[in-house]
Design a protein around this motif. Structure first.
Motif, PDB file in Angstrom:
ATOM      1  N   HIS A 185      35.776  63.209  91.142  1.00  0.00           N
ATOM      2  CA  HIS A 185      36.305  61.952  90.604  1.00  0.00           C
ATOM      3  C   HIS A 185      36.237  60.770  91.562  1.00  0.00           C
ATOM      4  O   HIS A 185      36.736  59.707  91.234  1.00  0.00           O
ATOM      5  N   ALA A 186      35.669  61.000  92.752  1.00  0.00           N
ATOM      6  CA  ALA A 186      35.657  59.892  93.710  1.00  0.00           C
ATOM      7  C   ALA A 186      35.059  58.668  93.048  1.00  0.00           C
ATOM      8  O   ALA A 186      34.099  58.776  92.298  1.00  0.00           O
ATOM      9  N   GLY A 187      35.631  57.525  93.309  1.00  0.00           N
ATOM     10  CA  GLY A 187      34.977  56.325  92.834  1.00  0.00           C
ATOM     11  C   GLY A 187      35.798  55.504  91.881  1.00  0.00           C
ATOM     12  O   GLY A 187      36.901  55.874  91.494  1.00  0.00           O
ATOM     13  N   ARG A 188      35.247  54.386  91.507  1.00  0.00           N
ATOM     14  CA  ARG A 188      35.907  53.448  90.628  1.00  0.00           C
ATOM     15  C   ARG A 188      35.100  53.307  89.348  1.00  0.00           C
ATOM     16  O   ARG A 188      34.024  53.899  89.227  1.00  0.00           O
ATOM     17  N   PHE A 189      35.637  52.540  88.399  1.00  0.00           N
ATOM     18  CA  PHE A 189      35.018  52.465  87.088  1.00  0.00           C
ATOM     19  C   PHE A 189      34.793  51.016  86.677  1.00  0.00           C
ATOM     20  O   PHE A 189      35.538  50.127  87.086  1.00  0.00           O
ATOM     21  N   ASP A 220      42.250  53.543  88.726  1.00  0.00           N
ATOM     22  CA  ASP A 220      42.838  54.415  87.703  1.00  0.00           C
ATOM     23  C   ASP A 220      43.626  53.560  86.722  1.00  0.00           C
ATOM     24  O   ASP A 220      43.878  52.382  86.968  1.00  0.00           O
ATOM     25  N   LEU A 221      43.988  54.168  85.590  1.00  0.00           N
ATOM     26  CA  LEU A 221      44.733  53.442  84.564  1.00  0.00           C
ATOM     27  C   LEU A 221      46.220  53.687  84.737  1.00  0.00           C
ATOM     28  O   LEU A 221      46.645  54.811  84.997  1.00  0.00           O
ATOM     29  N   ASP A 222      47.011  52.625  84.600  1.00  0.00           N
ATOM     30  CA  ASP A 222      48.460  52.720  84.664  1.00  0.00           C
ATOM     31  C   ASP A 222      48.995  52.230  83.327  1.00  0.00           C
ATOM     32  O   ASP A 222      48.903  51.052  83.020  1.00  0.00           O
ATOM     33  N   ILE A 223      49.501  53.159  82.528  1.00  0.00           N
ATOM     34  CA  ILE A 223      49.919  52.828  81.157  1.00  0.00           C
ATOM     35  C   ILE A 223      51.436  52.970  81.045  1.00  0.00           C
ATOM     36  O   ILE A 223      51.994  53.985  81.469  1.00  0.00           O
ATOM     37  N   LEU A 246      40.545  61.899  82.493  1.00  0.00           N
ATOM     38  CA  LEU A 246      39.737  61.909  81.284  1.00  0.00           C
ATOM     39  C   LEU A 246      38.386  62.532  81.636  1.00  0.00           C
ATOM     40  O   LEU A 246      38.054  62.708  82.810  1.00  0.00           O
ATOM     41  N   ARG A 247      37.583  62.804  80.619  1.00  0.00           N
ATOM     42  CA  ARG A 247      36.348  63.549  80.877  1.00  0.00           C
ATOM     43  C   ARG A 247      35.399  62.827  81.816  1.00  0.00           C
ATOM     44  O   ARG A 247      34.695  63.457  82.599  1.00  0.00           O
ATOM     45  N   GLN A 248      35.383  61.504  81.754  1.00  0.00           N
ATOM     46  CA  GLN A 248      34.449  60.815  82.662  1.00  0.00           C
ATOM     47  C   GLN A 248      34.996  60.730  84.086  1.00  0.00           C
ATOM     48  O   GLN A 248      34.375  60.132  84.952  1.00  0.00           O
ATOM     49  N   GLY A 249      36.172  61.348  84.329  1.00  0.00           N
ATOM     50  CA  GLY A 249      36.711  61.392  85.686  1.00  0.00           C
ATOM     51  C   GLY A 249      37.772  60.357  85.956  1.00  0.00           C
ATOM     52  O   GLY A 249      38.379  60.355  87.019  1.00  0.00           O
ATOM     53  N   LEU A 250      37.992  59.460  85.000  1.00  0.00           N
ATOM     54  CA  LEU A 250      39.003  58.410  85.194  1.00  0.00           C
ATOM     55  C   LEU A 250      40.402  59.015  85.169  1.00  0.00           C
ATOM     56  O   LEU A 250      40.747  59.751  84.246  1.00  0.00           O
ATOM     57  N   GLN A 251      41.207  58.697  86.195  1.00  0.00           N
ATOM     58  CA  GLN A 251      42.592  59.165  86.214  1.00  0.00           C
ATOM     59  C   GLN A 251      43.485  58.211  85.430  1.00  0.00           C
ATOM     60  O   GLN A 251      43.273  56.990  85.454  1.00  0.00           O
ATOM     61  N   VAL A 252      44.481  58.762  84.736  1.00  0.00           N
ATOM     62  CA  VAL A 252      45.432  57.955  83.973  1.00  0.00           C
ATOM     63  C   VAL A 252      46.852  58.391  84.333  1.00  0.00           C
ATOM     64  O   VAL A 252      47.139  59.585  84.383  1.00  0.00           O
TER      65      VAL A 252
END
Ligand code: DGT
Ligand code: CA
Ligand code: CA
Ligand code: ZN
Length: 585
Positions: free
Chosen positions: A153-157, A197-200, A240-246
């Motif tokens: 998951h390293a990295g940004r989106f 990452d997403l902060d919801i 999430l599947r693409q590696g994005l953390q939420v």
């Protein structure tokens, strides 16, 4: 050197100092200097020519100024080099593992001379970590999981990917009864060009303590979850599947404003805001604004209430980077930032004549559907052979077609949309353009862009772009730094010199709203405005649907504090044509 590069070396030095158990004052001074350089709107490297000016930056003393001068002159810094030689450069990567701080890294180093992710993984598997103090089977398992996550998951989106993921999740969350509000906080709410990452945040009657467990279970059952990281009392984290953390947080209504403010950040904005709160006799955290004197909790359900209690106007999230917004808000002089509704046209797009997917007419109709009053069709020129770029003869034919569609639609649509003939002309390696002046002279909008020879030395690249904009028919400098976010760095050149010359010549600089580009970036846009440049925001659409990407560009303009009047394509068509660099007689 660019500010980002200088900041990175200073911040790495702080990390390595911490591994070496240096004194905390020294570590902090490097961290602070890194933050100051990173967020500076002037080129700190250029200031190094006059070290006295460096001392005017907050938090930069004599020693730090000397470090920056050395970095600018030699590209390296003695302390940084010494620390890297003492450990290994791979130590820096180790520090990026989840849950890994300098203290743990120091522990592995002192006991086993371990300094890389690979070594630590091997040591963990071989059981060599089991006997370290504060380390047992549980910690080892967690570490191995952390390494696996890091690798995956390293990295940004990109901003559009992150937004899409947030929108889908929001829709899912809102379907649960008892949820009244779902808001995305963090870097996505601030419109940062990439997202970590997403902060919801979620609130509503279902989020009170006795009921919140059902919400937690609902979140954890979100179908696109790849792996669950943690499920707490009122927080769920997952990939999430693409590696994005939420990270999803459930909150009671009365703390919603405090939480939204806190988790929107940025960290630097929050630090400064908390300092102001303390000076005024309050404490501020993610739960509430509290009066210190008697512990009374002030209304914290909305951000507006919190900022107002601190004597401030509400601050648009894009500005929350501690770059002057707090002072401006206190003095009630925040700008009215540009909005999508201010945009009247788009001046950079391609059609099926080159590498676009739609016709001139389809692009115009799509623009009209979005409420625009004009577009420019700017297909590629011949040097970009893989796009089927236009030579002089084809460019002339294309102009005729564009003018014909313009006339047809003017009749049908009552003049509600204008279609300007244009071109995205290629800037060749020596700074000449690959179409003749006679042809360029017939275009309303000539966007000139670099698409090749990205690795020229900086002086050569600067001279190349300066030569290109001297061509009197160039109206716009397209995607001025050539970067592709998360894939290709900007090419090396003197941005400020180019912007200065654009301002003198009246050449507009583009902000390319395509989420893979987003250049000029927020800082350079602010600089462009300071230097008096004309600014346009374009999508570079290759398909009618791409016209919607304008909103990502608007976010960057807002981050640069720009108002509608700072941007040319908020003007009516006649005024726009007047304002674009007038052609020579
Ligand atoms: P990202 O995810 O790297 O794109 O950037 P952010 O800004 O979304 O950062 P993130 O996700 O680590 O944290 C979200 C917000 O929460 C951040 O902007 C401010 C707040 N926050 C997180 N950790 C801290 C902290 O240690 N101190 C303070 N003051 N605020 C924090
Ligand atoms: Ca985040
Ligand atoms: Ca986060
Ligand atoms: Zn281009």
């Amino acid at each position: 050197m660019e500010n980002r590069q200088i900041a990175q070396i200073l911040s790495e030095t702080a990390d390595l100092l911490e591994v070496s158990a240096a004194d905390s004052f020294r570590i902090r001074s490097y961290r602070r200097a890194a933050e100051v350089v990173e967020s500076s709107t002037v080129s700190v490297g250029l200031l190094a020519a006059e070290p006295k000016k460096l001392l005017e930056l907050p938090g930069i003393g004599k020693g730090m100024a000397a470090n920056i001068v050395q970095l600018e002159q030699t590209g390296t810094m003695t302390l940084h080099e010494e620390l890297l030689a003492r450990y290994k450069p791979s130590m820096l990567e180790l520090l990026r593992l989840p849950g890994m701080g300098p203290k743990t890294v120091a522990l592995f180093w002192d006991a086993l001379q371990i300094a890389s992710v690979d070594e630590i993984e091997a040591a963990a598997r071989a059981g060599k970590l089991d006997n370290l103090p504060r380390f047992g089977a549980k910690q080892v398992a967690k570490l191995l999981q952390g390494i696996a996550d890091y690798r995956k998951h390293a990295g940004r989106f990109h901003l559009d990917d992150a937004e899409m993921a947030a929108d889908k999740l929001t829709e899912y969350l809102q379907r649960l009864p008892g949820i009244t509000r779902v808001t995305t906080a963090g870097s996505l709410r601030r419109g940062r060009e990439t997202v970590g990452d997403l902060d919801i945040l979620v609130t509503g009657p279902a989020c009170v303590p006795v009921k919140v467990n059902a919400v937690v279970e609902h979140v954890a059952a979100y179908p696109p979850i790849a792996d669950l990281i943690a499920k707490g009392q009122n927080k769920v984290s997952f990939h999430l599947r693409q590696g994005l953390q939420v990270d999803v947080r459930m909150l009671p209504e009365e703390s919603y404003g405090a939480a939204l403010q806190y988790f929107t950040g940025s960290k630097l904005h929050n630090v400064a805001l908390r300092q102001r709160a303390i000076k005024m006799g309050y404490s501020l955290n993610e739960y509430a604004l509290t009066r210190l004197e008697d512990g009374a909790v002030l209304p914290s359900g909305s951000e507006e209430e919190i900022y107002a209690a601190l004597g401030m106007d509400w601050i648009p999230p894009e500005l929350r980077e501690n770059l002057g917004e707090i002072e401006a808000s206190v003095e009630h002089r925040l700008p009215r930032l540009i909005e999508q509704a201010d945009i009247r046209g788009d001046l950079h797009m391609h059609t099926s004549e080159t590498d676009g997917k739609n016709t001139i007419r389809e692009m115009a109709e799509a623009a009209l559907a979005r409420g625009y009053g004009y577009i420019a069709i700017t297909d590629h020129s011949k040097n970009l052979a893989m796009t089927n770029g236009l030579d002089d003869a084809r460019a002339l034919e294309h102009i005729a077609r564009i003018r014909a569609v313009d006339r047809e639609m003017a009749n049908e649509m009552d003049g509600r949309i204008r279609i300007f003939p244009g071109i995205e002309v290629d800037i060749l390696a020596d700074g000449t353009l690959d179409l003749s002046d006679e042809v360029l002279a017939q275009m309303d909008v000539v966007v000139a862009s670099v698409h090749s020879h990205f690795s020229q030395p900086a002086e050569q690249m600067t001279a190349r772009i300066l030569r290109a904009i001297e061509n009197p028919y160039v109206r716009v400098l397209g995607h001025p730094t050539g970067r592709l976010l998360l894939r290709r760095e900007a090419y090396a050149f003197d941005v400020e010199a180019v912007l200065r010359r654009c301002a003198e010549l009246g050449v507009a600089v583009e902000h390319n709203a395509y989420p893979d580009r987003l250049d000029l970036n927020d800082r350079n846009l602010r600089l462009a405005k300071e230097l008096g440049c004309k600014i346009v925001v374009n999508t570079d659409a290759h398909h009618t649907s791409h016209l919607d990407k304008m909103r990502y560009g608007i976010r960057q303009l807002r981050r640069a504090w720009l108002r509608a009047e700072d941007v040319l394509n908020t003007r009516l068509p006649e005024e726009l044509l007047q304002q674009l660099r007038p052609p020579p007689n």
